[in-house]
Design a protein around this motif. Structure first.
Motif, PDB file in Angstrom:
ATOM      1  N   PHE A 142      -6.349 -18.277 -10.632  1.00  0.00           N
ATOM      2  CA  PHE A 142      -6.343 -18.538  -9.188  1.00  0.00           C
ATOM      3  C   PHE A 142      -7.766 -18.702  -8.676  1.00  0.00           C
ATOM      4  CE2 PHE A 142      -7.298 -16.269  -5.200  1.00  0.00           C
ATOM      5  CZ  PHE A 142      -6.796 -17.197  -4.303  1.00  0.00           C
ATOM      6  N   THR A 146      -9.472 -22.236  -7.421  1.00  0.00           N
ATOM      7  CA  THR A 146     -10.028 -22.301  -6.064  1.00  0.00           C
ATOM      8  C   THR A 146     -11.471 -22.765  -6.103  1.00  0.00           C
ATOM      9  OG1 THR A 146      -8.569 -20.496  -5.351  1.00  0.00           O
ATOM     10  CG2 THR A 146     -10.474 -20.972  -3.955  1.00  0.00           C
ATOM     11  N   TRP A 187     -10.066 -20.330   0.081  1.00  0.00           N
ATOM     12  CA  TRP A 187      -9.493 -19.013  -0.199  1.00  0.00           C
ATOM     13  C   TRP A 187      -8.668 -18.542   0.998  1.00  0.00           C
ATOM     14  CZ3 TRP A 187     -10.103 -14.079   1.921  1.00  0.00           C
ATOM     15  CH2 TRP A 187      -9.743 -12.999   1.110  1.00  0.00           C
ATOM     16  N   GLN A 190      -5.326 -20.516   1.457  1.00  0.00           N
ATOM     17  CA  GLN A 190      -4.284 -20.102   0.517  1.00  0.00           C
ATOM     18  C   GLN A 190      -3.715 -18.730   0.869  1.00  0.00           C
ATOM     19  OE1 GLN A 190      -5.233 -21.629  -3.792  1.00  0.00           O
ATOM     20  NE2 GLN A 190      -7.175 -21.289  -2.746  1.00  0.00           N
ATOM     21  N   ASN A 344      -2.197 -24.168  -7.420  1.00  0.00           N
ATOM     22  CA  ASN A 344      -2.672 -22.789  -7.424  1.00  0.00           C
ATOM     23  C   ASN A 344      -1.635 -21.829  -6.842  1.00  0.00           C
ATOM     24  OD1 ASN A 344      -4.863 -21.465  -8.495  1.00  0.00           O
ATOM     25  ND2 ASN A 344      -6.066 -21.504  -6.631  1.00  0.00           N
ATOM     26  N   ASN A 348      -0.465 -19.739  -9.927  1.00  0.00           N
ATOM     27  CA  ASN A 348      -1.447 -18.662 -10.065  1.00  0.00           C
ATOM     28  C   ASN A 348      -1.445 -17.619  -8.956  1.00  0.00           C
ATOM     29  OD1 ASN A 348      -2.493 -19.910 -12.433  1.00  0.00           O
ATOM     30  ND2 ASN A 348      -3.694 -21.302 -11.156  1.00  0.00           N
ATOM     31  N   PHE A 349      -0.635 -17.790  -7.928  1.00  0.00           N
ATOM     32  CA  PHE A 349      -0.668 -16.839  -6.819  1.00  0.00           C
ATOM     33  C   PHE A 349       0.614 -16.005  -6.754  1.00  0.00           C
ATOM     34  CE2 PHE A 349      -3.259 -16.805  -2.631  1.00  0.00           C
ATOM     35  CZ  PHE A 349      -3.314 -15.425  -2.668  1.00  0.00           C
ATOM     36  N   GLY A 377      -9.174 -11.998  -6.890  1.00  0.00           N
ATOM     37  CA  GLY A 377      -9.595 -13.329  -7.313  1.00  0.00           C
ATOM     38  C   GLY A 377     -10.944 -13.729  -6.774  1.00  0.00           C
TER      39      GLY A 377
END
Length: 509
Positions: A142, A146, A187, A190, A344, A348-349, A377
């Motif tokens: 993640f 990013t 960041w 998200q 992402n 990945n989140f 992250g």
């Protein structure tokens, strides 16, 4: 009766039931607050909004990630022609369609996220092992993804405001001032999206999907026009005979390995699927059909660009950078940012958010866990990880090698050992006699299978003598784990099939 005997059941007013806004309900079935909260609970049938289109847009975004393009374009340098690249992607797509459909069915039947699903095979406490392994890999990626998106955003800002170039001078903890601004901005975006839950992720993916597809169609058309509609079908030579098939099958296996994380926790998304039909239809259009389209775009971008300048590109971003019109360059770059954020969020989140929620269900809900995941992250300074081959190849590669064995164990346990007979309420019971208590909450047979197959997977991944198996490592690792667990698993049962309707929760956002 103590506080340990109570579970907070969220409001069901949204379901049209005449009940108070919230209540502390004594759950006689033995539901434990150490294992249950509204985000880990099964989803009600009425609260499932993921249609075939929703699932399709997951793949419309994820398949077209920049990392996937870099991988597919790299196949040309291995001696595959355009036909070979398409064949490798086709083989991989067929495998993925099967694996992801089997994995997706599990989520649709039970309505539970991956950490809870893992309790079936590993036990109510042993499930922390697969959840944290999956979440650990995801949380690092993640941050890395990013960072990569922030690099593209810097290009956009400099194209619009060249004066910002002065902010690229100097460095603090490895990033320039502009680097920090772009990273933190993405960041925050998200974090805001994820803090509104899975429904907001579904809506973002549905919005981003058409944008991504239209962008890559436009890039392909632009390259075709620039090349005079001529394509070099084998820009880096061509393998022949047995070498061709070995390379193509190895590439197909690696293509499956790329999705080794997703086949594990696909139930995080399909727990919200309207039906099995929606999963099959969404997967069909999103995997084999979409991957064929992806392959055609790869061939056009690579073969067309080679005709234009005689150089083999490594990423679509190089095609974007070559666009002479600033306005179009900015639009294309923004589309790539939208794409990276979409990938992402889904890849990945979600996984680390559920993993943390599962670890501390009495203290973290989805929103709080998402913020904690995002903070981790950030503080790991992912740009430094990305620039360290040791971290990327050894740490993340080692963790990734263990995901194949996890998949093999969980699939065999669900489909072969228990034959889809799942007692959903007892996934949340910590009674020593509960169905998934095993021994003190751990299934030792699953742990043994993971240790043995995991050791084998790490040997294949890192020992040079096994280099010939490296391309097929995911299948070898998953297969060995499946065989070991199938041999040593406890088949005595009885295995009960009980729905979780009474403890199910309708998502509130």
């Amino acid at each position: 009766m103590t506080a340990e005997d109570y579970v907070h059941i969220p409001s069901r007013a949204s379901e049209g039931l005449a009940e108070p806004p919230s209540t502390l309900v004594a759950v006689q079935a033995g539901i434990s607050p150490r294992l249950y909260n509204s985000d880990l609970a099964p989803t009600t049938r009425e609260g499932r909004h993921w249609s075939a289109y929703s699932i399709f847009t997951l793949w419309a975004n994820d398949v077209h990630s920049l990392g996937n393009y870099a991988f597919a374009i790299g196949l040309f340098s291995l001696g595959l022609s355009a036909g070979g690249v398409l064949a490798a992607l086709a083989f991989g797509a067929l495998f993925l369609f099967l694996l992801l459909t089997l994995s997706g069915y599990m989520g649709e039947k039970t309505g539970v996220p991956f950490p809870v699903m893992s309790r079936i095979a590993f036990g109510i406490h042993g499930a922390q092992i697969p959840a944290l392994l999956r979440g650990g890999v995801a949380i690092a990626w993640f941050g890395v993804q990013t960072f990569l998106a922030s690099q593209v955003l810097q290009v956009v800002l400099l194209a619009i405001l060249p004066g910002l170039r002065a902010l690229q001078e100097g460095s603090f903890l490895g990033l320039s001032a502009l680097g920090w601004i772009t990273f933190v901005a993405l960041w925050i975006v998200q974090v805001i999206i994820v803090s509104y839950g899975m429904e907001m992720i579904r809506k973002y993916e549905a919005w981003a999907g058409p944008i991504i597809l239209a962008t890559f169609v436009a890039l392909a058309v632009w390259v075709l026009v620039q090349s005079g509609f001529q394509i070099d079908w084998a820009p880096a030579g061509q393998a022949q005979g047995a070498e061709f098939w070995l390379t193509a099958l190895g590439a197909a296996s690696l293509w499956v390995a790329i999705y080794g994380t997703f086949v594990l926790n696909f139930c995080d998304f399909t727990r919200g699927a309207k039906s099995k039909k929606a999963i099959v239809k969404g997967n069909f259009w999103g995997i084999p059909i979409n991957m064929l389209f992806f392959g055609v775009v790869v061939v056009v971008l690579t073969g067309g660009s080679f005709k234009i300048n005689g150089e083999l590109i490594t990423s679509p971003s190089q095609v974007v950078a070559a666009i002479p019109n600033t306005f179009l360059l900015v639009l294309a770059s923004l589309a790539l940012i939208v794409l990276t954020v979409a990938v992402n969020l889904m890849a990945n989140f979600v996984a680390p958010t559920y993993a943390l929620t599962n670890l501390f269900p009495r203290h973290l809900n989805f929103r709080k866990a998402a913020i904690v995941s995002a903070v981790i992250g950030l503080v790991i300074l992912p740009w430094n990880l990305y620039n360290s081959p040791v971290v990327i190849n050894v740490f993340l590669g080692g963790l990734g090698a263990l995901l194949g064995p996890l998949f093999g164990i969980i699939m065999v346990d669900y489909w072969i050992i228990k034959k889809q007979r799942i007692n959903v309420p007892e996934l949340y019971s910590d009674s020593p006699t509960a169905e998934y208590a095993y021994k003190r909450g751990f299934n030792p047979r699953a742990v043994i299978a993971l240790v043995l197959s995991g050791a084998f997977a790490l040997i294949i991944t890192f020992v040079p003598a096994f280099k010939g198996l490296h391309d097929f490592s995911w299948f070898v690792a998953a297969g060995s784990a499946a065989i070991i667990y199938a041999i040593i698993a406890d088949r005595r049962g009885p295995f009960h099939d009980v729905e979780g309707t009474e403890i199910a929760v309708t998502p509130t956002h």
